[in-house]
Design a protein around this motif. Structure first.
Motif, PDB file in Angstrom:
ATOM      1  N   ILE A  32       0.853  -1.191   0.000  1.00  0.00           N
ATOM      2  CA  ILE A  32       0.000   0.000   0.000  1.00  0.00           C
ATOM      3  C   ILE A  32       0.887   1.237   0.000  1.00  0.00           C
ATOM      4  N   THR A  33       0.613   2.166  -0.918  1.00  0.00           N
ATOM      5  CA  THR A  33       1.398   3.391  -1.022  1.00  0.00           C
ATOM      6  C   THR A  33       0.536   4.610  -0.680  1.00  0.00           C
ATOM      7  N   LYS A  34       1.177   5.752  -0.615  1.00  0.00           N
ATOM      8  CA  LYS A  34       0.439   6.994  -0.361  1.00  0.00           C
ATOM      9  C   LYS A  34      -0.521   7.308  -1.500  1.00  0.00           C
ATOM     10  N   GLU A  35      -0.157   6.917  -2.710  1.00  0.00           N
ATOM     11  CA  GLU A  35      -1.053   7.126  -3.840  1.00  0.00           C
ATOM     12  C   GLU A  35      -2.327   6.310  -3.674  1.00  0.00           C
ATOM     13  N   HIS A  36      -2.193   5.066  -3.190  1.00  0.00           N
ATOM     14  CA  HIS A  36      -3.370   4.233  -2.936  1.00  0.00           C
ATOM     15  C   HIS A  36      -4.306   4.939  -1.949  1.00  0.00           C
ATOM     16  N   ILE A  37      -3.726   5.481  -0.886  1.00  0.00           N
ATOM     17  CA  ILE A  37      -4.531   6.121   0.151  1.00  0.00           C
ATOM     18  C   ILE A  37      -5.202   7.381  -0.391  1.00  0.00           C
ATOM     19  N   PHE A  38      -4.470   8.155  -1.182  1.00  0.00           N
ATOM     20  CA  PHE A  38      -5.034   9.389  -1.748  1.00  0.00           C
ATOM     21  C   PHE A  38      -6.287   9.091  -2.564  1.00  0.00           C
ATOM     22  N   TYR A  39      -6.195   8.151  -3.486  1.00  0.00           N
ATOM     23  CA  TYR A  39      -7.339   7.845  -4.350  1.00  0.00           C
ATOM     24  C   TYR A  39      -8.426   7.075  -3.598  1.00  0.00           C
ATOM     25  N   TYR A  40      -8.038   6.328  -2.561  1.00  0.00           N
ATOM     26  CA  TYR A  40      -9.025   5.686  -1.690  1.00  0.00           C
ATOM     27  C   TYR A  40      -9.919   6.750  -1.057  1.00  0.00           C
ATOM     28  N   VAL A  41      -9.292   7.809  -0.552  1.00  0.00           N
ATOM     29  CA  VAL A  41     -10.041   8.897   0.085  1.00  0.00           C
ATOM     30  C   VAL A  41     -10.952   9.575  -0.931  1.00  0.00           C
ATOM     31  N   TYR A  42     -10.441   9.790  -2.145  1.00  0.00           N
ATOM     32  CA  TYR A  42     -11.260  10.446  -3.174  1.00  0.00           C
ATOM     33  C   TYR A  42     -12.483   9.599  -3.508  1.00  0.00           C
ATOM     34  N   GLY A  43     -12.269   8.287  -3.594  1.00  0.00           N
ATOM     35  CA  GLY A  43     -13.392   7.396  -3.855  1.00  0.00           C
ATOM     36  C   GLY A  43     -14.375   7.371  -2.703  1.00  0.00           C
ATOM     37  N   LEU A  44     -13.853   7.288  -1.485  1.00  0.00           N
ATOM     38  CA  LEU A  44     -14.709   7.221  -0.304  1.00  0.00           C
ATOM     39  C   LEU A  44     -15.583   8.467  -0.172  1.00  0.00           C
ATOM     40  N   LEU A  45     -15.029   9.623  -0.477  1.00  0.00           N
ATOM     41  CA  LEU A  45     -15.789  10.869  -0.359  1.00  0.00           C
ATOM     42  C   LEU A  45     -16.942  10.949  -1.354  1.00  0.00           C
TER      43      LEU A  45
END
Length: 224
Positions: free
Chosen positions: A32-45
């Motif tokens: 898991i990278t920071k990029e994964h987390i960034f786009y995870y947050v965008y999807g979750l929102l």
């Protein structure tokens, strides 16, 4: 902003090392990278479950981001979050929605010429056919957009559909105090694109439809 372009710039991640470590420990993987987390947050929102459950909180404070239990759900939020981000970042490149019918283009002048700017000029403002019928947008005296999918109005940005923001903001107005004229057509002339506003509107319709479809593919959220 005004630094010498030859200076080296330092990239600072919006994702902290702390949350990266927390997520990696949660899923027992270093992949898991920071990029994964960034786009995870965008999807979750964009999740309907998330926005419905925390609607009141989101109006008053910054969003609190839960980490889903399943790594499969996490990766699905990442996948669709990245797709949504790319769609929204490159909205101007989106092709027109195939359902929308535009009348009045058969006589439109070609090229970057004064006749073309006059033909695509927004004389006052864009208008819906009526308050109850937003399937039709009257662009100007000779261009009309019809058959706009109702689904397109489901994509809401700050309390209003993306299409309604375009219709409201792209107009010609004069400030009562300063008497300064705000002409949305100036952008088209500056960029040598007579059709800019029309193409933007058509693109936003399709972006809205695609966004609604993608959001429905997001994983369901489970709350205790």
């Amino acid at each position: 902003m005004f630094d010498d372009a030859t200076n080296k710039h330092i990239r600072r991640d919006g994702i902290s090392n702390w949350i990266l470590k927390e997520v990696q420990q949660r899923y027992h993987t270093k992949n898991i990278t920071k990029e994964h987390i960034f786009y995870y947050v965008y999807g979750l929102l964009h999740s309907e479950d998330y926005r419905t459950r925390f609607a009141d909180d989101l109006k008053k404070s910054l969003p609190r981001i839960p980490i889903v239990e399943s790594i499969d759900d996490f990766m699905n939020f990442y996948k669709w979050g990245k797709a949504l981000a790319n769609l929204h970042l490159h909205y101007e490149r989106e092709e027109p929605n195939k359902e929308v019918v535009v009348s009045g283009l058969e006589n439109a002048p070609d090229g970057d010429c004064e006749e073309a700017y006059n033909y695509f000029y927004v004389t006052d403002k864009l208008r819906f056919k009526s308050k109850d019928d937003k399937s039709t947008i009257i662009y100007n005296s000779h261009i009309v957009l019809r058959n706009i999918p109702p689904k397109a109005y489901e994509y809401i940005v700050n309390g209003k559909s993306a299409i309604e923001w375009i219709v409201e903001r792209y107009c010609v107005s004069i400030d009562k105090k300063s008497l300064i004229k705000n002409d949305c057509n100036d952008w088209a002339k500056e960029h040598h694109q007579p059709r800019y506003i029309l193409d933007l509107l058509l693109s936003v319709v399709n972006v809205s439809v695609k966004t609604v479809d993608m959001v429905k593919l997001l994983p369901r959220l489970k709350f205790d």
